[in-house]
Design an enzyme around this catalytic site. Structure first.
Site, PDB file in Angstrom:
ATOM      1  N   GLY A  20       0.786  -1.231   0.000  1.00 22.94           N
ATOM      2  CA  GLY A  20       0.000   0.000   0.000  1.00 22.94           C
ATOM      3  C   GLY A  20       0.816   1.280   0.000  1.00 22.94           C
ATOM      4  N   ASN A  22       1.605   2.981  -2.626  1.00 25.98           N
ATOM      5  CA  ASN A  22       0.901   3.876  -3.545  1.00 25.98           C
ATOM      6  C   ASN A  22      -0.347   4.448  -2.887  1.00 25.98           C
ATOM      7  OD1 ASN A  22       2.045   4.190  -6.354  1.00 25.98           O
ATOM      8  ND2 ASN A  22       2.246   1.976  -6.080  1.00 25.98           N
ATOM      9  N   LEU A  98     -10.371  -7.687 -12.630  1.00 30.89           N
ATOM     10  CA  LEU A  98     -11.808  -7.382 -12.613  1.00 30.89           C
ATOM     11  C   LEU A  98     -12.452  -7.906 -13.904  1.00 30.89           C
ATOM     12  CD1 LEU A  98     -11.310  -3.752 -11.285  1.00 30.89           C
ATOM     13  CD2 LEU A  98     -12.392  -5.623  -9.999  1.00 30.89           C
ATOM     14  N   HIS A 114       1.133   0.585 -13.358  1.00 30.70           N
ATOM     15  CA  HIS A 114       1.877  -0.637 -13.704  1.00 30.70           C
ATOM     16  C   HIS A 114       3.374  -0.314 -13.766  1.00 30.70           C
ATOM     17  CE1 HIS A 114       2.397  -4.641 -15.313  1.00 30.70           C
ATOM     18  NE2 HIS A 114       3.249  -4.120 -16.166  1.00 30.70           N
ATOM     19  N   ASP A 150      -3.570  -4.756 -18.584  1.00 29.58           N
ATOM     20  CA  ASP A 150      -2.549  -3.715 -18.746  1.00 29.58           C
ATOM     21  C   ASP A 150      -2.522  -3.106 -20.154  1.00 29.58           C
ATOM     22  OD1 ASP A 150      -1.771  -4.181 -16.100  1.00 29.58           O
ATOM     23  OD2 ASP A 150      -0.341  -5.724 -16.689  1.00 29.58           O
ATOM     24  N   GLU A 179       6.584   5.887  -9.304  1.00 30.96           N
ATOM     25  CA  GLU A 179       5.146   5.592  -9.340  1.00 30.96           C
ATOM     26  C   GLU A 179       4.387   6.591  -8.473  1.00 30.96           C
ATOM     27  OE1 GLU A 179       3.916   1.518  -8.551  1.00 30.96           O
ATOM     28  OE2 GLU A 179       5.800   0.767  -9.353  1.00 30.96           O
TER      29      GLU A 179
HETATM   30  C1  GRF Z   1       3.605  -1.346  -7.466  1.00 31.95           C
HETATM   31  O1  GRF Z   1       4.861  -1.518  -8.053  1.00 31.95           O
HETATM   32  C2  GRF Z   1       2.541  -1.336  -8.523  1.00 31.95           C
HETATM   33  O2  GRF Z   1       2.937  -0.727  -9.705  1.00 31.95           O
HETATM   34  C3  GRF Z   1       2.346  -2.800  -8.755  1.00 31.95           C
HETATM   35  O3  GRF Z   1       2.402  -3.375  -7.475  1.00 31.95           O
HETATM   36  C4  GRF Z   1       3.216  -2.561  -6.631  1.00 31.95           C
HETATM   37  C5  GRF Z   1       2.388  -2.197  -5.450  1.00 31.95           C
HETATM   38  O4  GRF Z   1       3.092  -1.532  -4.476  1.00 31.95           O
HETATM   39  N1  GRF Z   1       1.137  -3.042  -9.491  1.00 31.95           N
HETATM   40  P1  GRF Z   1       2.351  -0.880  -3.230  1.00 31.95           P
HETATM   41  O5  GRF Z   1       1.423  -1.935  -2.622  1.00 31.95           O
HETATM   42  O6  GRF Z   1       1.578   0.303  -3.714  1.00 31.95           O
HETATM   43  O7  GRF Z   1       3.446  -0.512  -2.292  1.00 31.95           O
END
Ligand code: GRF
Length: 194
Positions: A20, A22, A98, A114, A150, A179
């Protein structure tokens, strides 16, 4: 609670499965003074997702939804989305696919991050494959979700150079940092006309 600043905020639901980071980044972003976004809901398919701790910490509603039965899971999600007037679903490390039907119902309203330069390296283990193929560049992409994995329209992409001594681990770390920057920019871009 979010203070009213004269206009309705854009309601986000963030879907996670793991750490988590992100999600945390999006929470910080929505909590900045001028933010036009608020996270109304966090959904996880995984009860053990570490990122769920942020729901508690920031007092955001959360729901753990088992995907053993996708149809059932998605109908639960649909109820949450409607009840909470969600405008946009942000997938952030969400490891479930999904259904086409669900995505069709939310066309243009689901985005994903991604960790590769799509359309290259769709799917899992991107960093391992990138390093194995001795690529010179990699990066991350925020895109709309369509019915193919994707493959939806790209909103923003960030390219980074791979160093000779990079491993999949060091690359993952570098890209994750990017990201976090890119996801915020992508949200602003989608809603730039507001
Ligand atoms: C990220 O690298 C995202 O791009 C990928 O999974 C990872 C998730 O990281 N789909 P987090 O759970 O947000 O730390």
């Amino acid at each position: 609670m979010v203070k009213s600043i004269g206009f309705k905020k854009i309601n986000l639901a963030v879907f996670i499965s793991g750490k988590g980071s992100n999600l945390k980044n999006l929470i910080d972003f929505t909590l900045t003074k001028k933010s036009k976004f608020q996270i109304r809901f966090i959904i996880s398919n995984n009860a053990k997702a570490k990122g769920l701790k942020f729901a508690k910490k920031f007092k955001i509603q959360k729901k753990i939804i088992s995907f053993q039965n996708t149809r059932k899971a998605e109908s639960q999600i649909l109820k949450i989305i409607k009840k909470n007037k969600i405008n946009l679903i942000c997938l952030a490390g969400f490891m479930k696919i999904l259904s086409k039907n669900f995505i069709k119902n939310f066309k243009g309203k689901i985005i994903n991050i991604h960790p590769s330069l799509l359309p290259k390296y769709k799917g899992l283990n991107t960093h391992e494959r990138v390093i194995k193929n001795k690529e010179k560049f990699s990066g991350c992409t925020v895109h709309f979700v369509n019915s193919k994995l994707d493959s939806g329209k790209i909103i923003l992409q960030k390219k980074i150079k791979i160093k000779k001594n990079d491993t999949s681990k060091s690359l993952a770390k570098k890209i994750l940092k990017q990201e976090h920057i890119l996801y915020k920019k992508a949200l602003n871009k989608i809603y730039s006309k507001l």
